[in-house]
Design an enzyme around this catalytic site. Structure first.
Site, PDB file in Angstrom:
ATOM      1  N   LYS A 131      -0.839  -9.747   2.986  1.00  0.00           N
ATOM      2  CA  LYS A 131      -0.101  -9.254   4.160  1.00  0.00           C
ATOM      3  C   LYS A 131      -1.007  -8.324   4.961  1.00  0.00           C
ATOM      4  O   LYS A 131      -1.723  -7.497   4.380  1.00  0.00           O
ATOM      5  CB  LYS A 131       1.166  -8.513   3.715  1.00  0.00           C
ATOM      6  CG  LYS A 131       1.940  -7.904   4.880  1.00  0.00           C
ATOM      7  CD  LYS A 131       3.254  -7.297   4.439  1.00  0.00           C
ATOM      8  CE  LYS A 131       3.137  -5.895   3.902  1.00  0.00           C
ATOM      9  NZ  LYS A 131       2.545  -4.915   4.840  1.00  0.00           N
ATOM     10  N   GLU A 178       9.379  -4.914  10.626  1.00  0.00           N
ATOM     11  CA  GLU A 178       9.794  -3.604  10.087  1.00  0.00           C
ATOM     12  C   GLU A 178      10.263  -2.677  11.203  1.00  0.00           C
ATOM     13  O   GLU A 178       9.603  -2.564  12.261  1.00  0.00           O
ATOM     14  CB  GLU A 178       8.608  -2.946   9.345  1.00  0.00           C
ATOM     15  CG  GLU A 178       8.963  -1.538   8.852  1.00  0.00           C
ATOM     16  CD  GLU A 178       7.949  -0.915   7.903  1.00  0.00           C
ATOM     17  OE1 GLU A 178       6.937  -1.561   7.574  1.00  0.00           O
ATOM     18  OE2 GLU A 178       8.189   0.251   7.503  1.00  0.00           O
ATOM     19  N   ASP A 218      -1.149  -6.518  -0.476  1.00  0.00           N
ATOM     20  CA  ASP A 218      -1.100  -5.822   0.818  1.00  0.00           C
ATOM     21  C   ASP A 218      -2.497  -5.322   1.154  1.00  0.00           C
ATOM     22  O   ASP A 218      -3.095  -4.566   0.375  1.00  0.00           O
ATOM     23  CB  ASP A 218      -0.138  -4.637   0.686  1.00  0.00           C
ATOM     24  CG  ASP A 218       0.395  -4.176   2.021  1.00  0.00           C
ATOM     25  OD1 ASP A 218       0.191  -4.893   3.029  1.00  0.00           O
ATOM     26  OD2 ASP A 218       1.030  -3.094   2.061  1.00  0.00           O
ATOM     27  N   GLU A 274      -1.081  -5.834   8.625  1.00  0.00           N
ATOM     28  CA  GLU A 274      -0.285  -5.194   9.684  1.00  0.00           C
ATOM     29  C   GLU A 274      -0.913  -5.474  11.049  1.00  0.00           C
ATOM     30  O   GLU A 274      -2.130  -5.334  11.226  1.00  0.00           O
ATOM     31  CB  GLU A 274      -0.235  -3.675   9.460  1.00  0.00           C
ATOM     32  CG  GLU A 274       0.532  -3.293   8.203  1.00  0.00           C
ATOM     33  CD  GLU A 274       0.709  -1.791   8.048  1.00  0.00           C
ATOM     34  OE1 GLU A 274       0.414  -1.036   9.007  1.00  0.00           O
ATOM     35  OE2 GLU A 274       1.149  -1.366   6.969  1.00  0.00           O
ATOM     36  N   ASP A 302       0.847  -1.203   0.000  1.00  0.00           N
ATOM     37  CA  ASP A 302       0.000   0.000   0.000  1.00  0.00           C
ATOM     38  C   ASP A 302       0.884   1.256   0.000  1.00  0.00           C
ATOM     39  O   ASP A 302       0.401   2.380  -0.108  1.00  0.00           O
ATOM     40  CB  ASP A 302      -1.024  -0.005   1.150  1.00  0.00           C
ATOM     41  CG  ASP A 302      -0.383   0.001   2.533  1.00  0.00           C
ATOM     42  OD1 ASP A 302       0.859  -0.038   2.627  1.00  0.00           O
ATOM     43  OD2 ASP A 302      -1.142   0.041   3.524  1.00  0.00           O
ATOM     44  N   SER A 303       2.218   1.044   0.050  1.00  0.00           N
ATOM     45  CA  SER A 303       3.156   2.150  -0.185  1.00  0.00           C
ATOM     46  C   SER A 303       2.955   2.732  -1.585  1.00  0.00           C
ATOM     47  O   SER A 303       3.490   3.800  -1.888  1.00  0.00           O
ATOM     48  CB  SER A 303       4.605   1.675  -0.008  1.00  0.00           C
ATOM     49  OG  SER A 303       4.844   0.490  -0.742  1.00  0.00           O
TER      50      SER A 303
HETATM   51  O1  KIV Z   1       3.325  -1.055   1.714  1.00  0.00           O
HETATM   52  C1  KIV Z   1       4.482  -1.483   1.807  1.00  0.00           C
HETATM   53  O2  KIV Z   1       5.304  -1.377   0.903  1.00  0.00           O
HETATM   54  C2  KIV Z   1       4.832  -2.129   3.067  1.00  0.00           C
HETATM   55  C3  KIV Z   1       6.277  -2.145   3.415  1.00  0.00           C
HETATM   56  C4  KIV Z   1       6.665  -0.825   3.970  1.00  0.00           C
HETATM   57  C5  KIV Z   1       6.571  -3.211   4.370  1.00  0.00           C
HETATM   58  O3  KIV Z   1       3.983  -2.546   3.776  1.00  0.00           O
END
Ligand code: KIV
Length: 282
Positions: A114, A183, A84, A116, A45-46
């Site tokens: 993934k 992280e 994500d 969090e 989600d980056s």
């Molecule tokens: O969104 C992302 O790229 C991430 C990384 C910072 C681990 O979750």
């Protein structure tokens, strides 16, 4: 290239071979990643910051993540691709988490999702795993909770907080996650987690003592401009390379040097120019 499975990654851990993991958000970058030998790709989600120019990841939606993940899968059919789950896609209930994880599987053909969080999201991890989807846990500095963490700050730097991070790691494994991403945690703490868990432990900004590394592609290639975290190594400076190429283009257009008529044009078929001139005079 044969598509990587979770069992291939477990086998790498068993052999002591490090796993390489990078984010990607589009088709061409995914092609480069596969050609470069990356085993795993995270469509993080980056993308909110790296592609859309938001100041953080919070506005990112499921639809955005799905669209980018689909493109990445087309570019890297052989890589282990991780979708994500953005803020708002799993916080409400186990059912919401399962529905969105299944969307990733059906619409973007991911190998895992993934999420969090540690102890507080174990029921989500269990529910998604029970629905047949591989889960990768993500603990330590979790950007979606940066408001509660006081910003994007390293976690576990004191004995007390390190113990909390270890508790999260164990809870994520016990809930059924197939892999853990740590992280922004000191290497001493990551090493302890790595020695304690059975599942592969990956690091982003959490040191070398684990089964592999993740970096954000926009950091690695020097494309993301806003800031550079301490743990990032820039392997090239795309911003410089691309800006220089664009400056040369601007200069050549203004000087009338581009396009060179003899190199970059489609010419008329032999003998047709004369006919064309005559035709236009009629
Ligand atoms: O969104 C992302 O790229 C991430 C990384 C910072 C681990 O979750």
């Amino acid at each position: 290239m044969k598509r990587q499975t979770i069992f291939d990654l477990y086998e790498m851990k068993r052999r002591g071979e490090k796993i390489s993991w990078l984010t990607s958000y589009d088709f061409p970058t995914a092609q480069f990643a596969q050609a470069a030998g990356l085993e795993m790709i995270l469509v993080g989600d980056s993308l909110g910051m790296c592609v859309y120019g938001y100041s953080g990841t919070l506005p990112v939606t499921m639809d955005q993540c799905i669209n980018h993940t689909e493109a990445v899968r087309r570019g890297a059919p052989g890589c282990f691709i991780v979708g994500d789950m953005p803020l708002g896609s799993y916080q409400s209930s186990d059912a919401q988490a399962v529905d969105n994880a299944i969307r990733f599987l059906k619409e973007a053909d991911v190998d895992a999702v993934k999420l969090e969080g540690g102890i507080r999201i174990t029921s989500r991890i269990k529910a998604i795993t029970d629905a047949g989807v591989n889960v990768i846990g993500h603990i330590g500095l979790t950007p979606q909770s940066s408001g509660q963490l006081g910003g994007h700050k390293a976690q576990g730097r004191t004995a007390e907080t390190a113990k909390l991070v270890v508790g999260d790691a164990i809870a994520v494994q016990d809930a059924g996650a197939k892999m853990l991403l740590v992280e922004g945690v000191p290497p001493e703490v990551t090493k302890y987690i790595w020695k304690t868990l059975d599942i592969p432990v990956m690091s982003i900004g959490a040191g070398p003592h684990c089964d592999g590394q993740l970096l954000i592609v926009s950091d690695l290639i020097g494309q993301f401009q806003a800031f550079t975290p301490k743990f990032v190594k820039k392997y090239c400076n795309m911003a410089e390379i691309v800006t220089k190429a664009m400056q040369e283009y601007v200069a050549e257009v203004k000087a009338g040097q581009f396009p060179d008529e003899h190199k970059y044009c489609y010419h008329m078929v032999q003998g047709e120019e004369e006919k064309f001139i005559a035709l236009m005079k009629e």
